[in-house]
Design an enzyme around this catalytic site. Structure first.
Site, PDB file in Angstrom:
ATOM      1  CB  CYS A  71     145.107  36.458 121.673  1.00 33.10           C
ATOM      2  SG  CYS A  71     143.534  35.844 121.060  1.00 33.10           S
ATOM      3  CB  ALA A 128     133.821  43.819 127.135  1.00 36.68           C
ATOM      4  CB  ALA A 129     132.147  38.728 126.279  1.00 37.74           C
ATOM      5  N   PRO A 130     134.789  37.532 127.796  1.00 33.96           N
ATOM      6  CG  PRO A 130     135.832  35.780 128.953  1.00 33.96           C
ATOM      7  CD  PRO A 130     135.882  36.539 127.659  1.00 33.96           C
ATOM      8  N   GLY A 131     135.148  39.367 129.833  1.00 33.74           N
ATOM      9  CA  GLY A 131     135.286  40.465 130.787  1.00 33.74           C
ATOM     10  C   GLY A 131     136.550  40.462 131.620  1.00 33.74           C
ATOM     11  N   GLY A 132     137.526  39.634 131.252  1.00 34.30           N
ATOM     12  CA  GLY A 132     138.781  39.601 132.019  1.00 34.30           C
ATOM     13  C   GLY A 132     139.436  40.977 132.058  1.00 34.30           C
ATOM     14  CE  LYS A 133     143.054  41.423 126.995  1.00 36.67           C
ATOM     15  NZ  LYS A 133     142.255  40.251 126.576  1.00 36.67           N
ATOM     16  CG  ASP A 140     131.111  40.464 123.384  1.00 38.96           C
ATOM     17  OD1 ASP A 140     132.350  40.462 123.502  1.00 38.96           O
ATOM     18  OD2 ASP A 140     130.506  39.673 122.613  1.00 38.96           O
ATOM     19  CG  ASP A 142     141.244  42.010 123.866  1.00 35.60           C
ATOM     20  OD1 ASP A 142     142.370  41.857 123.360  1.00 35.60           O
ATOM     21  OD2 ASP A 142     140.664  41.116 124.501  1.00 35.60           O
TER      22      ASP A 142
HETATM   23  N1  SAM Z   1     138.424  41.406 125.969  1.00 45.02           N
HETATM   24  C1  SAM Z   1     137.910  40.100 126.274  1.00 45.02           C
HETATM   25  C2  SAM Z   1     138.545  39.627 127.602  1.00 45.02           C
HETATM   26  O1  SAM Z   1     139.643  40.044 127.926  1.00 45.02           O
HETATM   27  O2  SAM Z   1     137.917  38.850 128.322  1.00 45.02           O
HETATM   28  C3  SAM Z   1     138.136  39.111 125.153  1.00 45.02           C
HETATM   29  C4  SAM Z   1     137.518  39.615 123.859  1.00 45.02           C
HETATM   30  S1  SAM Z   1     137.543  38.463 122.549  1.00 45.02           S
HETATM   31  C5  SAM Z   1     139.153  38.632 121.966  1.00 45.02           C
HETATM   32  C6  SAM Z   1     136.642  39.304 121.314  1.00 45.02           C
HETATM   33  C7  SAM Z   1     135.183  39.517 121.644  1.00 45.02           C
HETATM   34  O3  SAM Z   1     134.649  40.395 120.617  1.00 45.02           O
HETATM   35  C8  SAM Z   1     134.276  38.290 121.614  1.00 45.02           C
HETATM   36  O4  SAM Z   1     133.671  38.113 122.861  1.00 45.02           O
HETATM   37  C9  SAM Z   1     133.218  38.608 120.537  1.00 45.02           C
HETATM   38  O5  SAM Z   1     131.926  38.182 120.899  1.00 45.02           O
HETATM   39  C10 SAM Z   1     133.292  40.121 120.483  1.00 45.02           C
HETATM   40  N2  SAM Z   1     132.846  40.759 119.214  1.00 45.02           N
HETATM   41  C11 SAM Z   1     133.066  40.347 117.946  1.00 45.02           C
HETATM   42  N3  SAM Z   1     132.561  41.234 117.071  1.00 45.02           N
HETATM   43  C12 SAM Z   1     132.017  42.238 117.813  1.00 45.02           C
HETATM   44  C13 SAM Z   1     131.336  43.434 117.486  1.00 45.02           C
HETATM   45  N4  SAM Z   1     131.105  43.800 116.209  1.00 45.02           N
HETATM   46  N5  SAM Z   1     130.901  44.231 118.494  1.00 45.02           N
HETATM   47  C14 SAM Z   1     131.129  43.875 119.783  1.00 45.02           C
HETATM   48  N6  SAM Z   1     131.759  42.751 120.141  1.00 45.02           N
HETATM   49  C15 SAM Z   1     132.200  41.942 119.170  1.00 45.02           C
END
Ligand code: SAM
Length: 462
Positions: free
Chosen positions: A377, A248-253, A271, A327
């Site tokens: 992305c 989820a991070a940084p949480g936009g969606k 996250d 995501d």
């Molecule tokens: N959905 C977010 C947004 O819209 O702001 C962007 C997400 S970014 C594409 C992918 C995220 O997955 C990163 O923040 C990363 O820390 C997290 N991540 C990677 N592996 C993970 C796991 N096994 N469990 C949870 N989060 C994970």
């Protein structure tokens, strides 16, 4: 067209991507020449920013038109918008189909004369400047020896991360991104005891002119790429539902989902990285959203085999959630502008196995009759269409669903999916129309085509 060269990648990565874009199915459909042309255009457009800025409006707090007018007012106050002869007034347009999106044109590439004083910034900072940001002090790697606050400087992006921190000049592979005024002396920027914070260079004459959103209506507008906003609408959460956002991070969606639910129900945001959880909470607070519960957790282990418990935190029993968003962490090769990537092929190929582990957990956590949206992305087949083909083979309970809105192209050939299945996928492919879109074309027309590279698939669990 501009001083920005095409994206610089390791040779093995370029070759790999080329083999993806020129795979047998694509060659049979469009021929070698067209496939090669599209691939070359992809490399060029990835290093350039889109020709507009997209913001998501907090329509859970105020009507879109009111936010649009207030945003125009705020941006008019920004000095550079008033002073630019090419951009005499600010025009913020609503997206014609997406009810919470506002669009602003980006003016560029502009003719900007380079100065003799050079500040060098990291590649990430350089990309942010191309999208309208000022230079924050921690992003500065080199500056002139006697630079004082108030000096005019040219800003360059260090493409390969070769510039030494604290250097006074740099002759390596760099790209000019515009001119600005130093806000700090060199000694403050490179102070060893208290690392500098805040704006280090205020961009007054950038190569691409777009407003800085730093501190502008923070509760009402949120900078977000158009395809990312589309994801929230495709998930289509309803008030009162229990939704899981696995990465989820940084949480936009996450925040968008909560807003679409009118902040009624609960969005569980996971996250793996603790300080990123703080970002989710800050964003939720800034947007006045109460329905988000964020936890630091590895989502591959988010399914519990214990019987249902009272606790609402992870891990969760199977079939808990009405909707799940995955995501996924990905190679990010659709991000724009991205002038250089130092990633190896091994790093890029490390994502599909992780995405499958996350996908397995997502399917188990979803209720029967629930909706799963998978997005990335990136532009590779292995992280997109091939994952869909794998998922449909592995989980007979899943069926692909139509997406609304569907403004991207269909899925890419090469993963053995049928034409009907490809039509249900949404792939944002900026290379397809790159160099054919007139800068005078209506903003909404450009906005739907000149996006970052992105992929969305929607499944129903039966
Ligand atoms: N959905 C977010 C947004 O819209 O702001 C962007 C997400 S970014 C594409 C992918 C995220 O997955 C990163 O923040 C990363 O820390 C997290 N991540 C990677 N592996 C993970 C796991 N096994 N469990 C949870 N989060 C994970």
């Amino acid at each position: 067209m501009s001083a920005i060269p095409r994206i610089s990648l390791k040779a093995e990565v370029t070759e790999h991507l080329r083999s993806v874009f020129l795979n047998k199915e694509v060659l049979a459909a469009v021929g070698l020449q067209e496939a090669e042309l599209r691939f070359q255009k992809l490399l060029t457009c990835l290093s350039h920013p889109p020709s507009y800025t997209c913001v998501r409006a907090s329509t859970h707090l105020a009507p879109l038109e009111g936010i649009r007018l207030r945003l125009e007012e705020e941006l008019k106050k920004q000095q550079k918008w008033i002073s630019s002869p090419e951009q005499p007034s600010v025009h913020v347009a609503p997206h014609p189909r997406i009810t919470d999106v506002l669009l602003l044109p980006v003016d560029g590439p502009r003719q900007v004369e380079q100065l003799s004083s050079e500040v060098v910034v990291g590649a990430q900072c350089g990309s942010a400047v191309l999208r309208g940001a000022h230079v924050f002090a921690p992003g500065i790697i080199a500056s002139p020896k006697y630079m004082k606050a108030g000096d005019m400087v040219s800003v360059f992006s260090d493409l390969e991360g070769r510039c030494t921190r604290g250097a006074t000049s740099f002759q390596g592979n760099k790209v000019f991104v515009g001119n600005g005024v130093a806000e700090m002396d060199r000694s403050a920027i490179f102070a060893t005891e208290t690392p500098a914070r805040g704006v280090g260079v205020q961009m007054v004459d950038p190569l691409y002119q777009s407003p800085s959103f730093d501190g502008v209506l923070p509760s009402l507008v949120f900078l977000q790429n158009l395809p990312s906003v589309v994801v929230g609408h495709v998930l289509a959460p309803r008030p009162g539902e229990w939704i899981l956002d696995m990465c989820a991070a940084p949480g936009g969606k996450t925040c968008h989902i909560a807003a679409l639910m009118g902040d009624k129900g609960e969005v569980v945001a996971l996250d793996r990285i603790q300080n990123k959880i703080d970002r989710i909470r800050q964003n939720a607070q800034m947007l006045s959203l109460q329905s988000i519960k964020a936890y630091c957790f590895n989502s591959t282990q988010a399914v519990s085999d214990e019987p249902k418990q009272e606790a609402k935190g992870p891990p969760f029993p199977p079939e808990s959630f009405d909707r799940v968003l995955l995501d996924a962490p990905c190679s990010g090769l659709g991000q724009r502008p991205n002038m250089a990537s130092t990633w190896s092929l091994k790093e890029i190929c490390s994502y599909p196995p992780l995405q499958r582990k996350l996908f397995q957990a997502a399917v188990r956590l979803l209720k029967k009759g629930g909706v799963l949206v998978y997005s990335t992305c990136t532009v590779t087949l292995a992280e997109n269409e091939e994952q869909v083909a794998w998922a449909l083979n592995t989980f007979p309970c899943l069926t692909l669903q139509p997406q609304e809105p569907h403004i991207g192209a269909e899925g890419m050939l090469g993963a053995g999916l049928s034409p009907e299945q490809l039509c249900l996928l949404q792939r944002f492919s900026p290379e397809v129309n790159w160099d054919q879109i007139e800068t005078t074309a209506p903003l909404a027309f450009r906005a739907d085509r000149d996006t970052i590279g992105f992929f969305i698939a929607k499944f129903l669990k039966t």
